[in-house]
Write an enzyme that holds these catalytic residues in place. Structure first.
Site, PDB file in Angstrom:
ATOM      1  N   ARG A  69       0.805  -1.220   0.000  1.00 11.01           N
ATOM      2  CA  ARG A  69       0.000   0.000   0.000  1.00 11.01           C
ATOM      3  C   ARG A  69       0.840   1.272   0.000  1.00 11.01           C
ATOM      4  O   ARG A  69       0.607   2.180  -0.799  1.00 11.01           O
ATOM      5  CB  ARG A  69      -0.903   0.056   1.251  1.00 11.01           C
ATOM      6  N   THR A  70       1.787   1.342   0.910  1.00 11.14           N
ATOM      7  CA  THR A  70       2.478   2.625   1.082  1.00 11.14           C
ATOM      8  C   THR A  70       3.237   2.993  -0.190  1.00 11.14           C
ATOM      9  O   THR A  70       3.088   4.091  -0.726  1.00 11.14           O
ATOM     10  CB  THR A  70       3.431   2.553   2.296  1.00 11.14           C
ATOM     11  N   LYS A  98      25.465  -4.413  -1.080  1.00 14.26           N
ATOM     12  CA  LYS A  98      26.939  -4.328  -1.083  1.00 14.26           C
ATOM     13  C   LYS A  98      27.443  -3.689   0.199  1.00 14.26           C
ATOM     14  O   LYS A  98      28.636  -3.492   0.374  1.00 14.26           O
ATOM     15  CB  LYS A  98      27.406  -3.480  -2.274  1.00 14.26           C
ATOM     16  N   ARG A 119      11.292   3.656   3.573  1.00 18.96           N
ATOM     17  CA  ARG A 119      10.868   2.679   4.589  1.00 18.96           C
ATOM     18  C   ARG A 119      12.086   1.852   4.981  1.00 18.96           C
ATOM     19  O   ARG A 119      12.864   1.430   4.103  1.00 18.96           O
ATOM     20  CB  ARG A 119       9.771   1.777   4.041  1.00 18.96           C
ATOM     21  N   HIS A 147       4.803   5.915  11.494  1.00 20.40           N
ATOM     22  CA  HIS A 147       4.349   5.785  10.107  1.00 20.40           C
ATOM     23  C   HIS A 147       3.346   6.928   9.885  1.00 20.40           C
ATOM     24  O   HIS A 147       2.138   6.719   9.830  1.00 20.40           O
ATOM     25  CB  HIS A 147       3.687   4.419   9.935  1.00 20.40           C
TER      26      HIS A 147
HETATM   27  C1  NCD Z   1       1.694  -1.027   8.048  1.00 18.08           C
HETATM   28  C2  NCD Z   1       3.201  -0.899   8.246  1.00 18.08           C
HETATM   29  O1  NCD Z   1       3.970  -1.136   7.315  1.00 18.08           O
HETATM   30  O2  NCD Z   1       3.563  -0.507   9.339  1.00 18.08           O
HETATM   31  N1  NCD Z   1       1.349  -1.258   6.708  1.00 18.08           N
HETATM   32  C3  NCD Z   1       1.007  -0.184   5.944  1.00 18.08           C
HETATM   33  O3  NCD Z   1       1.840   0.616   5.593  1.00 18.08           O
HETATM   34  N2  NCD Z   1      -0.262  -0.019   5.650  1.00 18.08           N
HETATM   35  C4  NCD Z   1       1.066  -2.001   8.976  1.00 18.08           C
HETATM   36  C5  NCD Z   1       1.639  -3.366   9.071  1.00 18.08           C
HETATM   37  O4  NCD Z   1       2.519  -3.747   8.304  1.00 18.08           O
HETATM   38  O5  NCD Z   1       1.178  -4.074   9.956  1.00 18.08           O
END
Ligand code: NCD
Length: 479
Positions: A69-70, A98, A119, A147
């Protein structure tokens, strides 16, 4: 040179607290506009129609952890804004394999794009990235820390359902310890006046520093005897009401009802052992009287803790929540890049919780280090690039100071502070901050007295305005 670098201030969104309440409202106003446009099926094309001219910007996605999703909603958002994406979605196929540090990768990628979403499995990684980036960095999830853009989607969903957050009871269920989405979310709930009902899986309570911060800085009061279990009550404070100006709906202020339940999965990638008693949300759970009007939110992915049978329940809003990822992220990107005429986040002072004291900042091999073993400062690739950097936080009651890691925001409450100049140390941080507050570089923190002594410091014996000269006069401190 990239366009964003020309801006006098490069704004980063690492924590939800990097955005002020008016800025969050600004994001939502713009997101609503994008949402309306996207919903207009009469228009034949769906890319770039939301933009004014000149949206030819590049988003770099730098993902060191899995994402659906993100990353995809950020990239979709950029395409719909008329921009382009470059993606590094698999650390096994990038220079990370590397051994390249995040700090180096970010410096390089800053020149390839105008804005970056990152991320990373380490807490505080996004803050480190922001330190090394000349373009805006958006945190797409850093370890268990935060997040913030998920929270924007969560709040936007609540806004569309509930109009006003003040006095709403919002239950948060599951892995409250490891879920970064929860950590950003609870701060936002508190800031906008919602009450928070923690419903953790056994042993997966909110981390101590998040709990303390809710109580000390967001002035939540934990009520263990609320009608349906423990509740952080947020007081009415001037910083809260701004968000949703709509009149309060009839469920507000009623102690016995939950307006929403926010379900999270067990964060198996962060914990060694499986949690046996993980709570599940299903039709039976939602029959409980307090949840009769509760919207069901989940950041997704779900892996068993939220029954698929709930999907057809009118209270289920999680797929809508995920869909809002596009307009909300379009709005955030547009504001950070200033690509909507007359709208730019840079115009706003920003931030909720600014520290008054300068940060404590020492080289990484000197003095106290962050106590969170998953903090980016402990990542061997990043060692040359990190510092022992802490915000000095004043606690009102009982009066004290604590140190908050500038990267992962874990707090350290027990420490001693030494004077490099005078070669003594003290637990009486307050007196030292008042006398030496202007010269933090001269101070060195240690985890306790024995570590300070091992490093060659002696305990400070006298206090008061003349203490330094009195101690120095004894000749016992090796100055
Ligand atoms: C979340 C995350 O990555 O923290 N996912 C997301 O971005 N919607 C929640 C999760 O992974 O549980």
């Amino acid at each position: 040179m990239n366009r964003a670098a020309k801006s006098p201030v490069t704004r980063h969104v690492v924590s939800i607290n990097d955005l002020s309440n008016p800025e969050i409202e600004q994001v939502f106003d713009l997101a609503q506009g994008f949402l309306d446009e996207l919903a207009d099926k009469s228009r034949p094309y769906r890319i770039a129609r939301s933009t004014d001219a000149g949206a030819r910007h590049i988003l770099a996605s730098l993902f060191y952890e899995p994402s659906t999703r993100t990353r995809l909603s950020f990239e979709s958002a950029m395409l719909r804004l008329g921009g382009e994406n470059i993606t590094s979605a698999d650390p096994n196929t990038s220079s990370a394999a590397k051994g390249e540090s995040l700090a180096d990768s970010v410096r390089v990628v800053s020149n390839y794009a105008d804005i970056m979403v990152i991320r990373h499995p380490r807490d505080g990684a996004a803050r480190l990235a922001a330190e090394y980036s000349s373009i805006p960095v958006i945190n797409g999830g850093d370890g268990s820390h935060e997040h913030p853009t998920q929270t924007l989607c969560d709040l936007f969903t609540l806004k569309t359902k509930k109009k006003n957050l003040r006095n709403l009871n919002v239950a948060i269920a599951g892995d409250l310890k490891g879920s970064r989405t929860v950590h950003s979310f609870v701060y936002a709930l508190a800031r906008f006046g919602a009450h928070i009902a923690p419903r953790p899986a056994p042993g997966m309570e909110l981390p101590a520093h998040v709990d303390k911060r809710l109580r000390e800085e967001f002035h939540c009061v934990m009520d263990p005897h609320a009608p349906f279990g423990a509740l952080y009550r947020t007081p009415d404070e001037p910083h809260q009401p701004a968000l949703f100006a709509e009149p309060e709906s009839d469920i507000l202020g009623r102690d016995e009802k939950m307006a929403a339940v926010y379900v999270t999965r067990f964060q198996k990638e962060r914990w060694a052992e499986k949690n046996q008693d993980y709570p599940t949300v299903d039709a039976d759970f939602l029959k409980r009287p307090e949840f009769l009007q509760a919207s069901v939110l989940h950041p997704l992915p779900r892996v068993g803790e939220l029954d698929a049978a709930v999907d057809s329940d009118s209270r289920a809003v999680y797929f809508q929540q995920a869909a809002y990822g596009v307009p909300v992220r379009m709005a955030l990107i547009a504001l950070l890049l200033g690509i909507r005429k007359g709208k730019s986040l840079r115009a706003v002072a920003g931030g909720f919780d600014k520290q008054r004291l300068p940060p404590y900042d020492q080289p990484r091999d000197e003095g106290l280090r962050c106590v969170n073993s998953n903090c980016i400062v402990h990542d061997s690739s990043e060692l040359p690039y990190v510092r022992n950097k802490f915000h000095v936080i004043k606690v009102a009651s009982p009066p004290a100071y604590k140190l908050r890691c500038a990267y992962c925001e874990t707090d350290i409450e027990q420490f001693v502070v030494a004077s490099k100049k005078h070669h003594w140390f003290t637990r009486e941080i307050a007196s030292l901050l008042h006398t030496d507050g202007q010269n933090f570089r001269e101070l060195l923190a240690f985890s306790d007295a024995s570590v300070a002594e091992k490093a060659g410091y002696r305990v400070r014996k006298h206090f008061g305005p003349h203490a330094e000269s009195a101690d120095a006069g004894t000749g016992t401190h090796g100055d």
